[in-house]
Design an enzyme around this catalytic site. Structure first.
Site, short mmCIF file in Angstrom:
data_model
loop_
_atom_site.label_atom_id
_atom_site.label_comp_id
_atom_site.label_asym_id
_atom_site.label_seq_id
_atom_site.Cartn_x
_atom_site.Cartn_y
_atom_site.Cartn_z
N GLY A 31 0.81 -1.22 0.00
CA GLY A 31 0.00 0.00 0.00
C GLY A 31 0.83 1.26 0.00
O GLY A 31 2.02 1.23 -0.31
N HIS A 37 4.34 1.57 -7.98
CA HIS A 37 3.29 0.55 -7.87
C HIS A 37 2.32 0.65 -9.05
O HIS A 37 1.90 -0.35 -9.63
CB HIS A 37 2.46 0.75 -6.60
CG HIS A 37 3.22 0.64 -5.32
ND1 HIS A 37 3.41 1.71 -4.48
CD2 HIS A 37 3.81 -0.40 -4.70
CE1 HIS A 37 4.09 1.33 -3.42
NE2 HIS A 37 4.35 0.05 -3.51
N LEU A 178 10.81 2.99 -10.99
CA LEU A 178 10.38 4.36 -11.26
C LEU A 178 11.02 5.29 -10.23
O LEU A 178 11.11 4.94 -9.04
CB LEU A 178 8.85 4.48 -11.24
CG LEU A 178 8.29 4.47 -12.67
CD1 LEU A 178 8.32 3.07 -13.23
CD2 LEU A 178 6.92 5.06 -12.73
#
Ligand code: AMP
Length: 282
Positions: A31, A37, A178
């Site tokens: 999360g 993500h 990233l």
């Protein structure tokens, strides 16, 4: 968008919707989703009929209770971000009790030594926790493909080893790192850094890139020493490890061997936040 909090409900649902031909893409996360993500979720959405994203801060992979306690939890925002990428996505956000059924302990794994280096060495028990949760999640979701970030390269190798050893019928897809515009690898932990420290943390990638250049004409030992000296000069950082290792075995590079793939791995503290990064040296 379907949201599940219990593993039996998710299993029943997946059984009801999947056909023999449908592919299930799975993105396990803890999360506090960021663009790193999101890129995994986008790739899974593109490549599969069904995408399942799990959001679960797994207690057994934390060796440091403070890190577990401070780990950001932003479920409502996370769900919105997933819905933006994949309105038909499935979110699995179970409770610790549902996942561990009251026994919050890890299984022990043998990953042929991959677990004893770097993250495994400095975070005892970490990879038993990772192995335990990933195996359990794979059993629940039964994915065709599972998506992992190269940022956690050692984790990728561990998961691949587990898949191979258990002959699990799925493909592990490795996705590129990233980065923020400063070069800092995106991480949920970046949120814990004050703005200035977050800017300063861009030094980590800067040093990795310079180390890559140095390694072209220098030994692993010389390159490693240079990195240590650079962090010694910057007192706001505490370097936990910098390693140049063989990509496949993760064993330390003592002598460069032609045609072997090498990679640098780093873990560093800034403002009590532990950040990791990695770069391919080939
Ligand atoms: P985490 O929520 O930290 O457990 O990460 C979930 C997945 O996202 C893992 O496979 C990570 O390797 C991946 N991930 C984390 N940060 C990045 C990033 N900056 N770029 C790409 N993937 C990432």
């Amino acid at each position: 968008m379907q949201i599940f909090n219990a593993k039996t409900a998710l299993k029943d649902y997946l059984r009801s919707v999947k056909t023999k031909k449908s592919s299930i893409g799975f993105v396990p996360t803890m999360g506090a989703l960021h663009e790193g993500h999101q890129s995994l979720i986008a790739q899974s959405t593109q490549e599969n009929d069904i995408t399942v994203v799990s959001i679960f801060v797994n207690p057994t992979q934390f060796n440091n209770p403070e890190d577990l306690e401070k780990y950001p939890r932003t479920l409502d925002d996370d769900i919105k971000k997933i819905a933006d990428i994949n309105p038909n996505g499935i979110v699995f956000a179970p409770t610790v009790d549902d996942m561990y059924e009251g026994k919050t302990i890890s299984q022990s794994f043998d990953f042929d030594g991959l677990e004893n280096k770097m993250e495994g060495k400095f975070r005892p028990g970490h990879f038993d926790g990772v192995g335990t949760i990933v195996k359990l999640l794979f059993e629940i979701v039964e994915p065709t493909k599972a998506y992992f970030g190269e940022k956690d390269f050692q984790q990728v190798q561990i998961v691949k080893k587990m898949v191979a050893k258990n002959h699990l019928p799925l493909t592990i897809v490795v996705c590129p790192i990233l980065r923020e515009t400063s070069g800092l690898a995106m991480s949920s932990r970046n949120e814990r850094l004050p703005l200035q420290k977050r800017k300063d943390a861009s030094l980590i990638y800067k040093i990795l890139k310079e180390a890559k250049e140095k390694f072209k004409n220098n030994s692993a030992q010389k390159t490693t020493q240079w990195v240590k000296n650079e962090f010694d000069k910057n007192k706001e950082f505490t370097l936990e490890y910098f390693e140049i290792a063989d990509e496949d075995t993760l064993s330390t590079c003592n002598k460069k061997i032609k045609n072997k793939k090498y990679r640098a791995f780093i873990a560093v503290f800034i403002d009590n936040v532990r950040l990791i990064d990695t770069i391919s040296l080939n």
